[in-house]
Design a protein around this motif. Structure first.
Motif: not given
Length: 562
Positions: A1-27
């Motif tokens: 059972m995996s979870f995606d922290l970045a997606e959860l933070l987007v759903e909680a509106e703590l990070i934006s979609s643009d920031q999500l892209k940056k997080v993915r690129k950094q990872g």
């Protein structure tokens, strides 16, 4: 059972979609976990992420960085299980095991660990990056390497030649068989892998072991941190050092027989922030090449060097940075000259290898025996050849010059970048130009570069830009054989195995003698030496690259274009 922290933070509106892209690129570029990427990008702080995880999973949070975990509790969960599920046990109360998890909703992990340990599992949450860091700290992150190392090790492979005195271990239990076996197996493995040094380094929550092989440090293992004091005490007992003294540096020696070879270890301890760092220099007599023909001289360079060391008097200087092979070159020269009718005396700091038939003196500054006083004593001992470990000051230089001018051959070293600059270094030291001109016969500058691994080396076509930076034209490159190693087990995946010397041989010709008397610049001396036929370090390196012995990268790293 995996979870995606970045997606959860987007759903909680703590990070934006643009920031999500940056997080993915950094990872993707760094291989880091999402929480680590988010913190590194400055989007959220670690406490913010930890607070969110605790609220989302409805479990308590734990700051792994601020607590010290109990090794007894850690051992309840095997390292492979901890790594598989990104978990680490943080405490135990009765029959309840508190387990830090990156994903507390993973019921499979909870059930597996419950079944494995027999404890009720109570999850707490921590960022994945902190859990991985804790696993690396509290478990042996290279446990497989350590197990393999000790599994293949036989007790009789390592034997202390000089008996150890019974010494109180100060409660560190350094005499326990596992610690003895670990230390001996580390030494045996270092010898097997041709290491020149072993570094044992304590950090806040880690104990790191590194080997220096062919001039490069490689991390080989991280033993359990709880063994830090025991390993340190064991090393100090073997070297007959004071194990109770942990505030001051100490030096000692260990003599071992490793797989039928006698090995000398020079031991140095240094108090650091988190304990004593220990460095062991491995002096393996069987690895000492004292054959001048095998060092890598060009044919012309060998003739000039041999002519200088076979002269009845004068000074021959070998220059280069620490670790460039100067001592090996001098030992090779002395071995060539060693005979029953020749009295050879050396002053060294310290004596690295014992050469049969040669009188070697170890410098002891604290007792008043420095290079200058040793040299004065030598001159009363009817020497033919004198080797001085290093000319460090005017006093040593003056006595060495006097010896060279009074019928003795003097060999020594200096720390200069190349052969031509050595002349002005001697003059800057305070020696008169006429003394330098009349005493110095030859100056040899050298470097060590790594050789292409024989096991995995293959022919390559070098990049034109690399050739241009090296100063090689296309015509020369067409007639050359360029090689590089792919990387294999034998060479630690580096593509290199063993080292070879680069040499800049500068005989002091009549033209150079006059220039020394005229106190000309280093550039003028270099220009004249090249005119007289001297190959620079870079030129010798290009020759060895063209023969496929080393690589362009090694030559560019170790030499300058002059």
């Amino acid at each position: 059972m995996s979870f995606d922290l970045a997606e959860l933070l987007v759903e909680a509106e703590l990070i934006s979609s643009d920031q999500l892209k940056k997080v993915r690129k950094q990872g993707e570029s760094s291989g880091e976990s999402s929480d680590s990427s988010i913190v590194k990008l400055g989007i959220l702080s670690e406490p913010d992420i930890l607070r969110f995880l605790s609220q989302h999973f409805k479990v308590p949070k734990v700051d792994l960085e601020s607590i010290e975990l109990d090794p007894v509790v850690i051992e309840l969960v095997p390292s492979e299980i901890a790594s598989k599920f990104s978990v680490i046990p943080v405490g135990r109360q009765g029959r309840v095991l508190h387990l830090a998890m990156a994903n507390p909703s993973n019921i499979y992990a909870v059930e597996d660990i419950k079944f494995l340990t027999g404890y009720e599992v109570q999850p707490v949450v921590a960022p994945e990056s902190r859990i991985k860091e804790a696993i690396g700290t509290y478990y042996d992150s290279s446990s497989e390497a350590l197990e393999n190392l000790m599994k293949d090790f036989e007790e009789e492979d390592v034997e202390v030649v000089e008996a150890e005195e019974e010494t109180d271990t100060g409660g560190d239990d350094a005499s326990d068989a596992p610690v003895v076996k670990l230390v001996n197996s580390i030494i045996a493995e270092a010898v097997h892998r041709r290491a020149s040094d072993i570094h044992i380094e304590p950090f806040e929550k880690q104990l790191r072991i590194r080997f220096r092989i062919d001039g490069t440090l490689y991390e080989v293992m991280r033993p359990p941190y709880r063994m830090k004091n025991a390993v340190t005490s064991r090393m100090k007992i073997m070297a007959e050092l004071d194990i109770a003294e942990r505030r001051l540096p100490q030096d000692g020696n260990i003599k071992l027989r490793v797989q039928s070879k006698t090995i000398d270890l020079r031991v140095s301890t240094l108090p650091t922030l988190y304990g004593e760092k220990i460095v062991l220099r491995i002096l393996d007599q069987s690895n000492l090449s004292v054959d001048l023909q095998k060092l890598g001289f060009s044919e012309e360079g060998m003739k000039e060097f041999e002519a200088a060391i076979r002269a009845p008097w004068g000074m021959v200087l070998v220059t280069g940075p620490t670790g460039s092979g100067k001592t090996t070159t001098l030992y090779s020269a002395l071995s060539t000259l060693n005979s029953v009718d020749t009295n050879i005396m050396t002053a060294e700091d310290p004596v690295e290898y014992n050469l049969h038939g040669i009188n070697q003196v170890g410098i002891k500054e604290q007792a008043g025996l420095n290079f200058a006083s040793a040299l004065r004593a030598f001159l009363r001992q009817d020497p033919n050849i004198i080797m001085v470990g290093e000319i460090r000051d005017l006093e040593t230089g003056s006595i060495a010059v006097k010896a060279a001018l009074t019928g003795h051959l003097v060999l020594s070293t200096l720390h200069t970048n190349d052969a031509p600059s050595t002349i002005n270094r001697l003059i800057d030291m305070g020696l008169q130009p006429f003394l330098v001109a009349s005493s110095v016969r030859l100056i040899l500058a050298q470097r060590l570069v790594r050789k292409v691994c024989d096991k995995c080396g293959e022919n390559i076509d070098p990049h034109p830009e690399a050739l241009a930076e090296l100063g090689v034209d296309s015509e020369y490159a067409r007639n050359a054989t360029f090689r590089a190693g792919r990387g294999c087990e034998y060479c630690n995946d580096s593509g290199y195995a063993g080292r070879i010397g680069l040499y800049e041989v500068m005989p002091v010709t009549p033209a150079l003698t006059q220039m020394i008397l005229d106190k000309v610049s280093t550039e003028a001396i270099r220009a004249q030496a090249k005119k007289d036929g001297m190959d620079t370090l870079r030129a010798d390196g290009i020759r060895k690259v063209a023969k496929g012995m080393t690589t362009i990268e090694e030559i560019l790293r170790e030499t300058a274009a002059v």
